[in-house]
Motif scaffolding. Sequence first.
Motif, mmCIF file in Angstrom:
data_model
loop_
_atom_site.group_PDB
_atom_site.id
_atom_site.type_symbol
_atom_site.label_atom_id
_atom_site.label_comp_id
_atom_site.label_asym_id
_atom_site.label_seq_id
_atom_site.Cartn_x
_atom_site.Cartn_y
_atom_site.Cartn_z
ATOM 1 N N GLY A 153 3.655 15.310 7.925
ATOM 2 C CA GLY A 153 4.203 15.193 6.572
ATOM 3 C C GLY A 153 4.024 13.803 5.998
ATOM 4 N N ALA A 154 4.679 13.554 4.855
ATOM 5 C CA ALA A 154 4.570 12.251 4.196
ATOM 6 C C ALA A 154 5.842 12.003 3.404
ATOM 7 C CB ALA A 154 3.357 12.227 3.274
ATOM 8 N N MET A 155 5.996 10.744 2.962
ATOM 9 C CA MET A 155 7.198 10.376 2.228
ATOM 10 C C MET A 155 6.846 10.004 0.798
ATOM 11 S SD MET A 155 10.133 10.701 3.472
ATOM 12 C CE MET A 155 10.466 10.409 5.189
ATOM 13 N N LEU A 156 7.466 10.702 -0.157
ATOM 14 C CA LEU A 156 7.248 10.395 -1.575
ATOM 15 C C LEU A 156 8.414 9.543 -2.079
ATOM 16 C CD1 LEU A 156 6.419 14.029 -2.761
ATOM 17 C CD2 LEU A 156 4.771 12.237 -2.228
ATOM 18 N N HIS A 157 8.210 8.959 -3.285
ATOM 19 C CA HIS A 157 9.310 8.236 -3.930
ATOM 20 C C HIS A 157 10.470 9.191 -4.160
ATOM 21 C CE1 HIS A 157 7.930 4.215 -4.995
ATOM 22 N NE2 HIS A 157 6.720 4.734 -4.903
ATOM 23 N N LEU A 187 0.834 -1.203 0.000
ATOM 24 C CA LEU A 187 0.000 0.000 0.000
ATOM 25 C C LEU A 187 0.870 1.255 0.000
ATOM 26 C CD1 LEU A 187 -3.009 0.681 -0.125
ATOM 27 C CD2 LEU A 187 -2.972 0.937 2.352
ATOM 28 N N ARG A 188 1.541 1.534 1.106
ATOM 29 C CA ARG A 188 2.519 2.620 1.198
ATOM 30 C C ARG A 188 3.492 2.210 2.294
ATOM 31 N NH1 ARG A 188 -2.252 4.999 1.787
ATOM 32 N NH2 ARG A 188 -1.883 5.134 4.024
ATOM 33 N N ILE A 240 0.748 -0.077 6.840
ATOM 34 C CA ILE A 240 0.133 -1.211 7.535
ATOM 35 C C ILE A 240 0.706 -1.316 8.953
ATOM 36 C CG2 ILE A 240 -0.384 -3.696 7.392
ATOM 37 C CD1 ILE A 240 -1.343 -2.600 4.838
ATOM 38 N N TYR A 293 8.000 15.204 2.276
ATOM 39 C CA TYR A 293 7.094 16.230 1.782
ATOM 40 C C TYR A 293 6.216 16.738 2.929
ATOM 41 C CZ TYR A 293 2.976 18.386 -0.237
ATOM 42 O OH TYR A 293 1.965 19.263 -0.516
ATOM 43 N N PHE A 307 -0.906 0.336 12.047
ATOM 44 C CA PHE A 307 -2.062 -0.231 12.755
ATOM 45 C C PHE A 307 -1.724 -1.488 13.550
ATOM 46 C CE2 PHE A 307 -4.010 2.317 9.389
ATOM 47 C CZ PHE A 307 -4.845 3.104 10.169
ATOM 48 N N GLU A 365 3.176 7.910 8.925
ATOM 49 C CA GLU A 365 1.865 7.293 8.670
ATOM 50 C C GLU A 365 1.018 7.287 9.935
ATOM 51 O OE1 GLU A 365 0.101 6.119 6.165
ATOM 52 O OE2 GLU A 365 1.532 6.416 4.533
#
Lengths: 231, 82
Positions: free
Chosen positions: A100-104, A57-58, A62, A148, A65, A94
Amino acid sequence: MTIGVLVFPGSNCDHDAYHALKHVMGVETKFIFHKETDLSGIDAIIIPGGFSYGDYLRSGAIARFSPVMQAVQEFAAKGGPVLGICNGFQILLESGLLPGAMLHNQQLRFTCKQIYLRTESRNTVFTSEIPQNKILKVPVAHGEGNYYADEETLKKLIENDQIIFRYVGPNGENDSNYNPNGAIQNIAGICNESRNVLGMMPHPERAMESILGSSDGKYIFESLLKSLITA
Amino acid sequence: MYKALVNVTLRKSILDPKGKAAREALHNLGYSTIEDVRIGKFIEINIKADSEKEAEAIARDACSKLLANQVMEDFTIQITKV
Protein backbone atom coordinates in the motif's frame (compact mmCIF):
# COMPACT_ATOMS: atom_id res chain seq x y z
CA MET A 1 16.87 -8.90 25.42
CA THR A 2 17.60 -5.70 23.53
CA ILE A 3 15.25 -3.52 21.51
CA GLY A 4 16.66 -1.24 18.80
CA VAL A 5 15.13 2.14 18.03
CA LEU A 6 16.20 3.48 14.63
CA VAL A 7 17.33 7.10 14.37
CA PHE A 8 17.15 8.97 11.06
CA PRO A 9 17.91 12.62 10.48
CA GLY A 10 14.50 14.09 11.27
CA SER A 11 13.20 11.33 13.56
CA ASN A 12 11.43 12.99 16.49
CA CYS A 13 9.69 10.16 18.35
CA ASP A 14 12.89 8.16 18.83
CA HIS A 15 13.28 9.42 22.40
CA ASP A 16 9.61 8.75 23.17
CA ALA A 17 10.04 5.16 21.98
CA TYR A 18 13.29 4.83 23.97
CA HIS A 19 11.58 6.19 27.10
CA ALA A 20 8.58 3.88 26.63
CA LEU A 21 10.76 0.79 26.36
CA LYS A 22 13.68 1.58 28.65
CA HIS A 23 11.99 3.45 31.48
CA VAL A 24 8.35 2.34 31.40
CA MET A 25 8.79 -1.26 30.25
CA GLY A 26 12.26 -1.62 31.82
CA VAL A 27 13.90 -3.38 28.89
CA GLU A 28 17.38 -2.82 27.48
CA THR A 29 17.01 -0.39 24.55
CA LYS A 30 19.55 0.97 22.10
CA PHE A 31 19.42 3.75 19.53
CA ILE A 32 20.54 2.57 16.08
CA PHE A 33 21.81 5.27 13.75
CA HIS A 34 20.65 5.22 10.12
CA LYS A 35 24.20 4.52 8.91
CA GLU A 36 24.51 1.28 10.89
CA THR A 37 24.43 -2.02 9.03
CA ASP A 38 24.91 -4.44 11.92
CA LEU A 39 21.81 -5.47 13.87
CA SER A 40 23.38 -8.39 15.69
CA GLY A 41 22.22 -8.72 19.29
CA ILE A 42 18.98 -6.85 18.57
CA ASP A 43 15.76 -8.77 19.23
CA ALA A 44 13.20 -6.31 17.87
CA ILE A 45 13.28 -3.09 15.88
CA ILE A 46 11.17 0.03 16.39
CA ILE A 47 11.05 2.48 13.47
CA PRO A 48 9.88 5.65 15.20
CA GLY A 49 7.83 8.60 14.03
CA GLY A 50 9.07 11.92 12.79
CA PHE A 51 10.09 13.40 9.48
CA SER A 52 12.99 11.28 8.29
CA TYR A 53 15.06 13.20 5.74
CA GLY A 54 12.59 16.07 6.05
CA ASP A 55 9.89 14.01 4.30
CA TYR A 56 11.57 15.16 1.05
CA LEU A 57 10.06 13.64 -2.11
CA ARG A 58 7.57 11.51 -0.13
CA SER A 59 7.36 10.50 3.53
CA GLY A 60 9.76 7.61 4.06
CA ALA A 61 10.98 7.56 0.44
CA ILE A 62 14.61 8.47 1.21
CA ALA A 63 14.85 6.62 4.53
CA ARG A 64 13.97 3.43 2.70
CA PHE A 65 17.39 3.45 0.99
CA SER A 66 19.41 4.18 4.14
CA PRO A 67 22.01 1.54 5.12
CA VAL A 68 20.11 0.55 8.27
CA MET A 69 16.95 -0.19 6.27
CA GLN A 70 18.84 -2.72 4.13
CA ALA A 71 19.74 -4.47 7.40
CA VAL A 72 16.12 -4.20 8.60
CA GLN A 73 14.96 -5.88 5.38
CA GLU A 74 17.19 -8.86 6.20
CA PHE A 75 16.16 -8.81 9.86
CA ALA A 76 12.47 -8.89 8.88
CA ALA A 77 13.01 -11.61 6.28
CA LYS A 78 14.45 -13.81 9.05
CA GLY A 79 11.29 -13.27 11.09
CA GLY A 80 12.57 -10.53 13.43
CA PRO A 81 9.78 -8.33 14.83
CA VAL A 82 9.64 -4.82 13.34
CA LEU A 83 7.20 -2.16 14.54
CA GLY A 84 6.85 1.00 12.42
CA ILE A 85 5.02 3.87 14.06
CA CYS A 86 3.73 6.84 12.03
CA ASN A 87 6.72 7.83 9.87
CA GLY A 88 7.99 4.32 10.62
CA PHE A 89 4.83 2.94 8.99
CA GLN A 90 5.43 5.21 5.98
CA ILE A 91 9.01 3.92 5.71
CA LEU A 92 7.77 0.29 5.84
CA LEU A 93 5.33 1.03 2.99
CA GLU A 94 8.00 2.74 0.87
CA SER A 95 10.42 -0.12 1.47
CA GLY A 96 7.85 -2.67 0.35
CA LEU A 97 7.88 -4.50 3.70
CA LEU A 98 4.19 -3.65 3.90
CA PRO A 99 1.77 -3.23 0.97
CA GLY A 100 0.00 0.00 0.00
CA ALA A 101 0.89 3.69 0.21
CA MET A 102 0.18 6.76 2.30
CA LEU A 103 -1.72 9.74 0.89
CA HIS A 104 -2.16 13.20 2.40
CA ASN A 105 -4.90 13.38 5.01
CA GLN A 106 -8.23 13.88 3.27
CA GLN A 107 -8.79 17.17 5.12
CA LEU A 108 -5.28 18.35 4.07
CA ARG A 109 -4.41 19.27 7.65
CA PHE A 110 -1.89 17.87 10.06
CA THR A 111 -4.03 16.18 12.70
CA CYS A 112 -2.91 15.74 16.29
CA LYS A 113 -5.43 14.25 18.74
CA GLN A 114 -6.48 11.23 20.79
CA ILE A 115 -8.24 8.57 18.75
CA TYR A 116 -9.70 5.14 19.47
CA LEU A 117 -8.54 1.85 18.02
CA ARG A 118 -10.13 -1.53 17.70
CA THR A 119 -7.74 -4.48 17.49
CA GLU A 120 -8.88 -6.53 14.51
CA SER A 121 -6.39 -9.32 15.05
CA ARG A 122 -4.58 -10.42 18.20
CA ASN A 123 -2.63 -12.91 16.15
CA THR A 124 0.65 -10.92 16.02
CA VAL A 125 3.55 -10.54 18.43
CA PHE A 126 2.46 -6.92 18.96
CA THR A 127 -1.20 -7.50 19.79
CA SER A 128 -1.44 -10.87 21.57
CA GLU A 129 -1.73 -9.32 25.05
CA ILE A 130 -4.37 -6.72 24.19
CA PRO A 131 -7.48 -7.73 26.15
CA GLN A 132 -10.30 -8.96 23.93
CA ASN A 133 -12.80 -6.24 22.98
CA LYS A 134 -10.60 -3.56 24.58
CA ILE A 135 -10.78 -0.25 22.71
CA LEU A 136 -7.39 1.47 22.85
CA LYS A 137 -7.05 5.23 23.36
CA VAL A 138 -3.88 6.36 21.58
CA PRO A 139 -2.88 9.68 19.97
CA VAL A 140 -2.28 10.33 16.28
CA ALA A 141 -0.08 13.15 14.93
CA HIS A 142 0.39 13.15 11.17
CA GLY A 143 -0.28 14.93 7.90
CA GLU A 144 -0.01 11.87 5.68
CA GLY A 145 -1.85 8.99 7.28
CA ASN A 146 -4.51 8.36 4.67
CA TYR A 147 -3.74 4.71 3.99
CA TYR A 148 -4.40 3.58 0.45
CA ALA A 149 -4.28 0.17 -1.20
CA ASP A 150 -5.80 -0.94 -4.48
CA GLU A 151 -8.73 -3.32 -4.46
CA GLU A 152 -6.66 -6.42 -5.04
CA THR A 153 -4.25 -5.60 -2.20
CA LEU A 154 -7.14 -4.79 0.10
CA LYS A 155 -8.77 -8.10 -0.65
CA LYS A 156 -5.55 -9.90 0.21
CA LEU A 157 -5.16 -7.94 3.47
CA ILE A 158 -8.66 -8.99 4.53
CA GLU A 159 -8.26 -12.61 3.44
CA ASN A 160 -4.97 -12.98 5.33
CA ASP A 161 -6.19 -11.18 8.46
CA GLN A 162 -3.52 -8.48 7.97
CA ILE A 163 -5.63 -5.50 9.04
CA ILE A 164 -4.62 -5.15 12.67
CA PHE A 165 -6.10 -1.82 13.83
CA ARG A 166 -9.09 0.24 12.69
CA TYR A 167 -10.19 3.70 13.82
CA VAL A 168 -13.45 3.48 15.78
CA GLY A 169 -15.45 5.57 18.25
CA PRO A 170 -14.74 5.56 22.02
CA ASN A 171 -17.15 2.64 22.44
CA GLY A 172 -16.01 0.78 19.35
CA GLU A 173 -18.51 2.42 16.97
CA ASN A 174 -17.94 1.76 13.28
CA ASP A 175 -18.23 5.29 11.95
CA SER A 176 -15.93 7.00 9.46
CA ASN A 177 -16.40 10.25 11.45
CA TYR A 178 -13.88 8.77 13.88
CA ASN A 179 -11.38 8.24 11.07
CA PRO A 180 -8.84 11.09 11.45
CA ASN A 181 -7.37 11.01 7.94
CA GLY A 182 -9.68 9.33 5.41
CA ALA A 183 -7.79 6.02 5.38
CA ILE A 184 -9.50 3.37 3.29
CA GLN A 185 -11.77 1.14 5.40
CA ASN A 186 -10.70 3.12 8.53
CA ILE A 187 -7.39 1.24 8.53
CA ALA A 188 -4.94 2.41 11.21
CA GLY A 189 -2.46 -0.48 11.14
CA ILE A 190 -1.55 -3.52 9.07
CA CYS A 191 0.96 -6.36 9.23
CA ASN A 192 2.83 -8.36 6.59
CA GLU A 193 1.90 -11.87 5.55
CA SER A 194 4.41 -13.42 7.96
CA ARG A 195 2.88 -11.26 10.75
CA ASN A 196 6.26 -10.08 12.17
CA VAL A 197 6.17 -6.57 10.64
CA LEU A 198 3.51 -4.15 11.88
CA GLY A 199 2.92 -0.59 10.71
CA MET A 200 0.55 1.77 12.51
CA MET A 201 -0.17 5.50 12.30
CA PRO A 202 -1.17 6.04 15.99
CA HIS A 203 1.57 6.44 18.61
CA PRO A 204 1.45 3.74 21.32
CA GLU A 205 4.77 5.05 22.69
CA ARG A 206 2.98 8.30 23.60
CA ALA A 207 0.30 6.40 25.53
CA MET A 208 2.41 4.73 28.21
CA GLU A 209 1.54 6.64 31.39
CA SER A 210 -2.01 7.50 32.49
CA ILE A 211 -0.85 10.88 33.79
CA LEU A 212 -0.18 11.74 30.13
CA GLY A 213 -3.68 10.77 29.00
CA SER A 214 -3.58 7.02 28.42
CA SER A 215 -1.49 3.96 29.12
CA ASP A 216 -3.15 1.77 26.49
CA GLY A 217 0.00 1.76 24.36
CA LYS A 218 1.62 -0.51 26.96
CA TYR A 219 -0.43 -3.49 25.75
CA ILE A 220 1.45 -3.40 22.46
CA PHE A 221 4.91 -3.36 24.07
CA GLU A 222 3.85 -5.94 26.67
CA SER A 223 2.79 -8.23 23.83
CA LEU A 224 6.14 -7.77 22.08
CA LEU A 225 8.20 -8.37 25.24
CA LYS A 226 6.19 -11.45 26.16
CA SER A 227 6.73 -12.92 22.71
CA LEU A 228 10.48 -12.30 23.00
CA ILE A 229 10.67 -13.96 26.41
CA THR A 230 8.83 -17.05 25.26
CA ALA A 231 10.60 -17.18 21.89
CA MET B 1 24.27 15.75 -21.66
CA TYR B 2 20.52 15.25 -21.62
CA LYS B 3 17.80 16.81 -19.57
CA ALA B 4 14.88 14.70 -18.37
CA LEU B 5 11.70 16.54 -17.48
CA VAL B 6 9.68 14.31 -15.17
CA ASN B 7 6.06 14.84 -14.19
CA VAL B 8 4.70 12.83 -11.28
CA THR B 9 0.96 12.87 -10.62
CA LEU B 10 -1.39 10.90 -8.43
CA ARG B 11 -3.04 8.04 -10.31
CA LYS B 12 -6.32 8.94 -11.93
CA SER B 13 -8.20 6.54 -9.67
CA ILE B 14 -6.96 8.34 -6.55
CA LEU B 15 -8.67 11.43 -5.20
CA ASP B 16 -6.27 14.38 -5.24
CA PRO B 17 -7.30 16.53 -2.25
CA LYS B 18 -4.84 19.34 -3.08
CA GLY B 19 -6.10 19.52 -6.66
CA LYS B 20 -9.67 19.53 -5.40
CA ALA B 21 -8.96 22.39 -2.98
CA ALA B 22 -7.29 24.39 -5.78
CA ARG B 23 -10.24 23.74 -8.09
CA GLU B 24 -12.69 25.01 -5.46
CA ALA B 25 -10.59 28.16 -4.99
CA LEU B 26 -10.51 28.72 -8.78
CA HIS B 27 -14.28 28.32 -8.91
CA ASN B 28 -14.57 30.93 -6.15
CA LEU B 29 -12.49 33.26 -8.34
CA GLY B 30 -15.01 32.81 -11.12
CA TYR B 31 -13.19 30.28 -13.32
CA SER B 32 -16.36 28.31 -13.84
CA THR B 33 -15.02 26.60 -16.98
CA ILE B 34 -12.14 24.94 -15.13
CA GLU B 35 -13.38 21.42 -14.66
CA ASP B 36 -10.54 19.61 -13.00
CA VAL B 37 -7.21 20.37 -11.35
CA ARG B 38 -4.60 17.80 -10.48
CA ILE B 39 -1.44 18.74 -8.61
CA GLY B 40 1.76 16.78 -8.99
CA LYS B 41 5.51 17.18 -8.91
CA PHE B 42 7.89 18.41 -11.57
CA ILE B 43 11.44 17.06 -11.44
CA GLU B 44 14.31 18.12 -13.68
CA ILE B 45 17.26 15.74 -14.02
CA ASN B 46 20.52 16.25 -15.90
CA ILE B 47 21.95 12.98 -17.19
CA LYS B 48 25.31 12.17 -18.75
CA ALA B 49 24.49 9.64 -21.45
CA ASP B 50 25.58 8.71 -24.98
CA SER B 51 22.11 8.70 -26.47
CA GLU B 52 18.60 9.88 -25.85
CA LYS B 53 17.54 6.28 -25.46
CA GLU B 54 20.12 5.64 -22.77
CA ALA B 55 19.15 8.84 -20.93
CA GLU B 56 15.51 7.84 -21.00
CA ALA B 57 16.27 4.37 -19.66
CA ILE B 58 18.21 5.89 -16.75
CA ALA B 59 15.42 8.39 -16.01
CA ARG B 60 12.80 5.64 -16.16
CA ASP B 61 14.79 3.47 -13.75
CA ALA B 62 15.24 6.42 -11.35
CA CYS B 63 11.50 7.11 -11.46
CA SER B 64 10.51 3.51 -10.78
CA LYS B 65 12.99 3.10 -7.95
CA LEU B 66 12.71 6.41 -6.14
CA LEU B 67 11.13 9.45 -7.75
CA ALA B 68 7.61 8.04 -8.08
CA ASN B 69 5.73 5.57 -5.92
CA GLN B 70 3.81 3.53 -8.45
CA VAL B 71 1.35 2.29 -5.86
CA MET B 72 -0.23 5.75 -6.00
CA GLU B 73 1.59 7.78 -8.67
CA ASP B 74 2.09 7.83 -12.44
CA PHE B 75 4.98 9.56 -14.20
CA THR B 76 5.86 10.87 -17.63
CA ILE B 77 9.36 11.59 -18.96
CA GLN B 78 10.42 14.03 -21.64
CA ILE B 79 14.05 13.97 -22.80
CA THR B 80 15.84 16.89 -24.43
CA LYS B 81 19.48 17.28 -25.47
CA VAL B 82 21.35 20.10 -23.72
